[in-house]
Design a protein around this motif. Sequence first.
Motif, PDB file in Angstrom:
ATOM      1  N   ALA A   1       2.905   4.483   4.601  1.00  0.00           N
ATOM      2  CA  ALA A   1       3.986   4.346   3.828  1.00  0.00           C
ATOM      3  C   ALA A   1       4.676   4.447   4.351  1.00  0.00           C
ATOM      4  O   ALA A   1       4.770   4.629   5.640  1.00  0.00           O
ATOM      5  N   ASP A   2       6.271   3.317   4.007  1.00  0.00           N
ATOM      6  CA  ASP A   2       7.078   3.384   5.134  1.00  0.00           C
ATOM      7  C   ASP A   2       8.551   4.650   5.070  1.00  0.00           C
ATOM      8  O   ASP A   2       9.195   4.556   5.412  1.00  0.00           O
ATOM      9  N   VAL A   3       8.281   4.933   3.477  1.00  0.00           N
ATOM     10  CA  VAL A   3       9.238   5.355   2.721  1.00  0.00           C
ATOM     11  C   VAL A   3       8.685   5.785   1.362  1.00  0.00           C
ATOM     12  O   VAL A   3       7.669   5.213   0.876  1.00  0.00           O
TER      13      VAL A   3
ATOM     14  N   LEU B   1       6.934   1.349  -0.259  1.00  0.00           N
ATOM     15  CA  LEU B   1       7.256   2.922  -1.122  1.00  0.00           C
ATOM     16  C   LEU B   1       6.160   3.156  -1.899  1.00  0.00           C
ATOM     17  O   LEU B   1       5.651   3.045  -2.731  1.00  0.00           O
ATOM     18  N   THR B   2       6.363   5.095  -1.114  1.00  0.00           N
ATOM     19  CA  THR B   2       5.493   5.876  -1.887  1.00  0.00           C
ATOM     20  C   THR B   2       6.171   6.464  -3.049  1.00  0.00           C
ATOM     21  O   THR B   2       6.867   6.966  -2.628  1.00  0.00           O
ATOM     22  N   THR B   3       5.840   6.844  -4.561  1.00  0.00           N
ATOM     23  CA  THR B   3       6.605   7.562  -5.004  1.00  0.00           C
ATOM     24  C   THR B   3       6.113   7.664  -6.566  1.00  0.00           C
ATOM     25  O   THR B   3       4.238   8.521  -6.434  1.00  0.00           O
ATOM     26  N   THR B   4       6.611   8.948  -6.496  1.00  0.00           N
ATOM     27  CA  THR B   4       6.689  10.135  -8.025  1.00  0.00           C
ATOM     28  C   THR B   4       5.771   8.776  -9.144  1.00  0.00           C
ATOM     29  O   THR B   4       6.617   8.110  -8.818  1.00  0.00           O
TER      30      THR B   4
ATOM     31  N   GLU C   1       1.496  12.473   1.404  1.00  0.00           N
ATOM     32  CA  GLU C   1       0.095  12.363   1.963  1.00  0.00           C
ATOM     33  C   GLU C   1      -0.304  10.988   2.225  1.00  0.00           C
ATOM     34  O   GLU C   1      -0.818  11.091   3.157  1.00  0.00           O
ATOM     35  N   THR C   2      -0.521   9.974   1.765  1.00  0.00           N
ATOM     36  CA  THR C   2       0.020   8.765   2.225  1.00  0.00           C
ATOM     37  C   THR C   2       0.471   8.106   3.426  1.00  0.00           C
ATOM     38  O   THR C   2       0.164   7.512   4.090  1.00  0.00           O
ATOM     39  N   ALA C   3       2.160   8.567   3.152  1.00  0.00           N
ATOM     40  CA  ALA C   3       2.268   8.445   3.970  1.00  0.00           C
ATOM     41  C   ALA C   3       2.242   9.488   5.388  1.00  0.00           C
ATOM     42  O   ALA C   3       2.893   8.857   6.802  1.00  0.00           O
TER      43      ALA C   3
ATOM     44  N   SER D   1      -7.221   2.887   6.134  1.00  0.00           N
ATOM     45  CA  SER D   1      -5.473   3.373   6.005  1.00  0.00           C
ATOM     46  C   SER D   1      -5.276   3.537   7.749  1.00  0.00           C
ATOM     47  O   SER D   1      -6.639   3.173   8.598  1.00  0.00           O
ATOM     48  N   ASN D   2      -4.134   3.580   7.609  1.00  0.00           N
ATOM     49  CA  ASN D   2      -3.690   3.415   9.125  1.00  0.00           C
ATOM     50  C   ASN D   2      -4.406   3.931  10.076  1.00  0.00           C
ATOM     51  O   ASN D   2      -4.623   4.114  11.281  1.00  0.00           O
TER      52      ASN D   2
END
Lengths: 237, 309
Positions: free
Chosen positions: B90-92, B44-47, B83-85, A86-87
């Motif tokens: 993630a970028d968006v 892109l992380t999403t639902t 959480e990933t963002a 992870s980053n």
Amino acid sequence: MIAGTADALPLLAEFPFESQYVRSIVRVSLHVSLVAVALSTLASLPIAMVVGFAEFPGKRLVTATINAGMGFPSVVVGLLVLFAVSNQGPLGGLNLVFTKEAMIISQFVLATPPITGISLAAVTSVDDAVRDAARALGGTRLDVALVVVKEARYGIATAVLAGFGRAISEVGSVLIVGGNIAGADGVSKTRTLTTAIQLEARQGRYDTAMVLGALLLLLVLAVNAAVVRLGDGGTLR
Amino acid sequence: MSIQRREFLTALGGGTVAALAGCTAFGKGGDDSGAGVAGETLTLTTTTSTYDTGLLDELNAPFQDRYGVAVDAVAQGTGAALETARAGDADVVMVHARSLEDEFIREGYGVNRRDLMFNDFVVVGPEDDPAGIDGSESATEAFAAIADSEALFVSRGDNSGTHTKELLIWEEAGVESGGDWYQETGQGMGQVLNVANQQDGYTLSDRGTYLSQRSESDLVIHVQGPIEGGPELLANPYGIIAVNPAVHDDVNYDLAMAYIGYVTSPEGQRRIEEYTANGEQLFYPEALSEDPDFQQYVPEGWRSDDTEE
């Protein structure tokens, strides 16, 4: 569900081999698992030889650790690899999260203990007389090792197959570190057969899931058959 | 605890990151002769709802073609997507739980939030309706009836946008959800619908996932959302947020903004409006308005005259 099984059979005959989506998924599955297993084998064989033949303090502990590693839960490996790549993790700068490379790392971690453990059992069961003879004929350590590997080739092939089986059928860690990504054009980036089956089942598309499941089975059987042939040295026994 | 972990890993990885960031930046800056974004990747992380309905592929394919980029869509559920963002992976993010989105923005991880689209939630369950909730005026009334009769309720239990909404409804209904009749699966919406269908249970579903799977299922809608005149509590607005490049300097901010610009443009909004599954519209565009809601860019509660919706 039973009706679904019957429906899936004609699907299996026509659908998957034409579809770019399925072909790319198979390619990613094989790429990740084969690379991981190849690297694992390269790492495992020397370890098995050293642990098998050298006498050193803590040898039993090392053997026990290898054996325990065979049962290491794959989702935990996935989680640890995620933290690493992870980053925010120590390998964050490599931008490995959600890539095939991250999946290969976790498969490598998962496949190495079974390959090492089973190879170790195979090389230690080679008759001492073989080693003694090789050494008596003036062989170097490498020569002796090669003779032992040759004698133990069936056991080592079994080890590689066990590692491959663990890698290709594994879903937890590749889902976590790979992200199950396919492009909008239907080309898999990090989607494997197992994660695709998970996705299809989640969406209630059981017939597609079953086709992918059948493909996964075929793939495992095919690789097993190929390795058995190689183990025979191409000759029929 | 997660913060400690992050700090530890940051300290551990700081050197590596710094060393490698230099190389990456150098590589990217090497060709500045008007080169576009072709070849870059937007994460892109999403639902699971935007993903499992197929909307995302419909939206992303033209974007990928236009700029020659890859959009890596990771379907996780709202909580995990954010959480990933937060970790900068993630970028968006495209999610649907305003309270969690606001927290994300307040903490400084997200910038330039836009309202994207909406649909609504529906309470679905077996056709014979053992809890007798059909025709309930409100979702809270229906939930209270399910709890009273101890009819099976299948919960997402995964910190997703839908799960967040479900917990809010239990709270408004004054019910302490728990007991044998309440089951958490921890899985995506589609899987939860499968479980509810197999076990004759009720669940709260977004309309899109329910409609896209209706042909596989015997579940029927007992309480409608606002799209069909149901209570406002069941509204399901989606937002899209860029990850703050000041916090994570290796996120692809330019591409994230290009993507946000595209999905909130007349073209992106038209694609959302025209997307159907089984002949039904799943999502309703919300980004274009004669009378824009400036609250969309900031956490709720910034405006002094802001009233509870």
